[in-house]
Design a protein around this motif. Structure first.
Motif, PDB file in Angstrom:
ATOM      1  N   ASP A   1      42.194  42.042  27.424  1.00 46.73           N
ATOM      2  CA  ASP A   1      42.165  40.627  27.804  1.00 46.73           C
ATOM      3  C   ASP A   1      40.762  40.056  27.691  1.00 46.73           C
ATOM      4  O   ASP A   1      40.575  38.895  27.285  1.00 46.73           O
TER       5      ASP A   1
ATOM      6  N   LYS B   1      51.196  43.034  30.263  1.00 47.62           N
ATOM      7  CA  LYS B   1      50.603  43.230  31.592  1.00 47.62           C
ATOM      8  C   LYS B   1      50.633  44.725  31.890  1.00 47.62           C
ATOM      9  O   LYS B   1      51.684  45.276  32.255  1.00 47.62           O
TER      10      LYS B   1
ATOM     11  N   ASP C   1      46.452  43.583  29.023  1.00 49.30           N
ATOM     12  CA  ASP C   1      45.852  42.742  30.059  1.00 49.30           C
ATOM     13  C   ASP C   1      45.862  43.448  31.413  1.00 49.30           C
ATOM     14  O   ASP C   1      46.914  43.624  32.024  1.00 49.30           O
TER      15      ASP C   1
ATOM     16  N   PRO D   1      44.839  35.964  37.120  1.00 57.48           N
ATOM     17  CA  PRO D   1      45.747  36.032  35.964  1.00 57.48           C
ATOM     18  C   PRO D   1      45.550  34.841  35.026  1.00 57.48           C
ATOM     19  O   PRO D   1      45.254  33.722  35.455  1.00 57.48           O
TER      20      PRO D   1
ATOM     21  N   GLU E   1      43.509  42.224  33.617  1.00 57.13           N
ATOM     22  CA  GLU E   1      42.813  41.183  34.383  1.00 57.13           C
ATOM     23  C   GLU E   1      41.435  41.651  34.845  1.00 57.13           C
ATOM     24  O   GLU E   1      41.000  41.366  35.959  1.00 57.13           O
TER      25      GLU E   1
END
Length: 545
Positions: free
Chosen positions: A434, A528, A460, A485, A462
């Protein structure tokens, strides 16, 4: 015709086929001249992206890359990409306008900037010598495997070109006779070491990507096992003796077998800290040999006990004539083990998916099964990078583009664009974290504008995961490297891409649907991923920090 136009047309005549850049007033005419000479120009949204696109294109096409930038900030914007190319010895010509007036806002010491990062600084000095100087820059880039900054002073650019009746530069000519030809004495010494070895392992690097046949024939003769550096991944794909990548990415089996070697030969491979796990894969008492065109490489990183200066393919052919046949490391039982344990996807693991996040191993194995085999994978830097690098298979050495010599985050998407243009016959896959995805965000528009059927996978967590997992376990606060996020799928759709969010295996149905369709728009997969632990290679990587 002005000098800028003569330089552009000369480079086109020498063999430039694709150029990348951001056009400003200082590089307007030279860029248009490239186009007039038949060169495809790809406009990037940032000069940093342009430099990395050219790097990726050069690596995967086998042709010199060309970058065109404005004076001053145009060049400084491109410097991270130029540094990566210079460290990787990518044949690249950077055309940079230059102002020599100290009072100009654009004035910097551009030559010093290039030299500082390992590039070769050159300059067009006059209307009468411009074409030959451009040809010399091209020769140094191609024959010397160097990244060259060709400064184009504004006052010289705008001068009338002299000798316009003969704009074509002299041909580059044949290589120096005997270039790459090894010493008979050095070859004989290495042949002796091979004949004495009982467990030889070959590790091939970027300098061996043209020599698969010769290396496999020699390995067959001597019983050597085959591995590569990360950059050369895929070179021995399909061989039953392929251990895949050596170093931090190595499977447990590969690490075991390389560690058990009594002779390790690096072929066009520096055997740096990444490829040898800071030297720990080379066991005490193991002999190390290197074959490289660059004599200096024989003593860098893990020094060679034996060295041959020469072209990898030539040396391998010579050794095959001098080395007796032997079983070496190979056996029926070992072939079975390599078949059963030779890929990371074969190594059992506990799936950590859950709570709205997918284990990156589960994600990548599923993508490997979904994506067509004819692919070209480009990987950014970060905690996530081992998963796409090792769990996504590639068809051969032309299926993996790894711009990691400078270890910069944010080069992955631009790398993938350059690689895709070099190999339009393959599905381009960009694997990003990300952090890197958001750094390179501007080039999403470039992917869409070029109509590339690219799959962009964003892992991702975060966070800047490498820092989280390096410092967090020691009790340090990690607020500076974690983020709220971001809806990356929505950002992608805003740029004109198709997008799917993946939080579990079932969500990958959207990827399958895109693959079965017309692929009219590139696809971004916002994955995610779980974030409780660092990747397996991270501990090895941070030993060097």
């Amino acid at each position: 015709m002005i000098v800028a136009e003569a330089v552009g047309r000369a480079l086109a005549a020498l063999g430039a086929r694709t150029a990348f850049g951001v056009v400003g007033s200082g590089n307007f005419h030279v860029t248009n001249a490239l186009v007039a000479g038949g060169v495809r120009f790809v406009a990037a949204r940032h000069e940093g992206g342009a430099a990395t696109m050219a790097d990726g294109y050069a690596r995967m096409s086998g042709r010199a890359g060309v970058v065109s930038v404005h004076q001053g900030p145009g060049l400084t914007n491109a410097m991270t990409g130029i540094t990566e190319a210079a460290k990787s010895r990518t044949p690249l010509i950077v055309l940079a306008a230059e102002t020599r007036e100290a009072q100009s806002n654009f004035h910097i010491d551009q030559a010093a900037l290039a030299t500082a990062v390992g590039a070769v600084a050159m300059r067009v000095t006059s209307a009468g010598t411009a074409v030959e100087e451009a040809a010399e820059a091209y020769r140094v880039a191609v024959s010397g495997r160097r990244t060259v900054l060709l400064n184009l002073p504004l006052d010289v650019q705008s001068a009338p070109a002299e000798g316009t009746g003969d704009l074509l530069p002299r041909p580059l000519g044949d290589p120096v006779p005997g270039a790459g030809q090894p010493s008979e004495t050095e070859v004989a010494a290495l042949a002796g070491a091979l004949a004495a070895a009982r467990r030889p392992v070959f590790i091939a690097g970027r300098g061996a990507r043209h020599a698969r046949r010769e290396l496999e024939e020699l390995a067959e003769r001597t019983g050597a096992l085959l591995a590569t550096s990360a950059v050369a991944r895929g070179l021995f794909r399909g061989s039953p003796w392929d251990l895949d990548v050596s170093g931090g990415f190595a499977t447990p089996l590969a690490a075991e077998l390389i560690g058990g070697a009594d002779l390790v030969i690096g072929w066009g491979c520096a055997l740096n800290m990444w490829t040898t796990r800071h030297g720990s894969l080379i066991s005490p008492g193991t002999k190390v040999a290197k074959v490289d065109l660059d004599a200096a490489a024989l003593k860098t990183h893990v020094p060679a006990d034996l060295g041959v200066v020469g072209d990898v393919a030539r040396v391998a052919r010579s050794l095959a004539q001098e080395t007796p046949r032997a079983p070496g490391y190979r056996s029926t039982g070992l072939a079975r083990r390599i078949r059963a344990e030779g890929r990371w996807r074969d190594v059992p693991y506990e799936d950590g998916s859950g709570g709205g996040r997918i284990d990156p191993r589960t994600l990548t194995i599923a993508l490997d099964d979904l994506l067509p085999a004819e692919r070209i994978v480009s990987v950014d830097s970060g905690n996530f990078m081992g998963y796409p690098s090792m769990f996504l298979d590639v068809p051969d050495e032309g299926g993996f583009c790894f711009t990691q010599a400078f270890q910069s985050v944010g080069l992955g998407l631009a790398t993938a664009i350059g690689a895709a243009l070099a190999r339009p016959d393959r599905l381009p896959v960009a694997a990003l974290g990300d952090g890197g995805a958001l750094m390179g965000l501007a080039e999403l528009e470039t992917v869409v504008r070029l109509g590339l059927p690219m799959v962009i996978v964003v892992y991702d967590d975060e966070a800047y995961g490498a820092e989280v997992h390096h410092f967090g376990p020691h009790g340090h606060p990690v607020d500076t490297v974690t983020f709220p996020p971001a809806d990356l799928a929505a950002i992608a759709r805003g740029h004109g891409l198709a997008a799917v969010t993946v939080a579990g295996r079932a969500d990958l149905a959207g990827v399958a649907e895109w693959l079965e369709g017309p692929r009219e728009r590139p696809l971004l997969v916002h994955a995610k991923v779980t974030r409780e632990r660092g990747s397996w290679w991270l501990e090895e990587a941070f030993k060097g920090h």
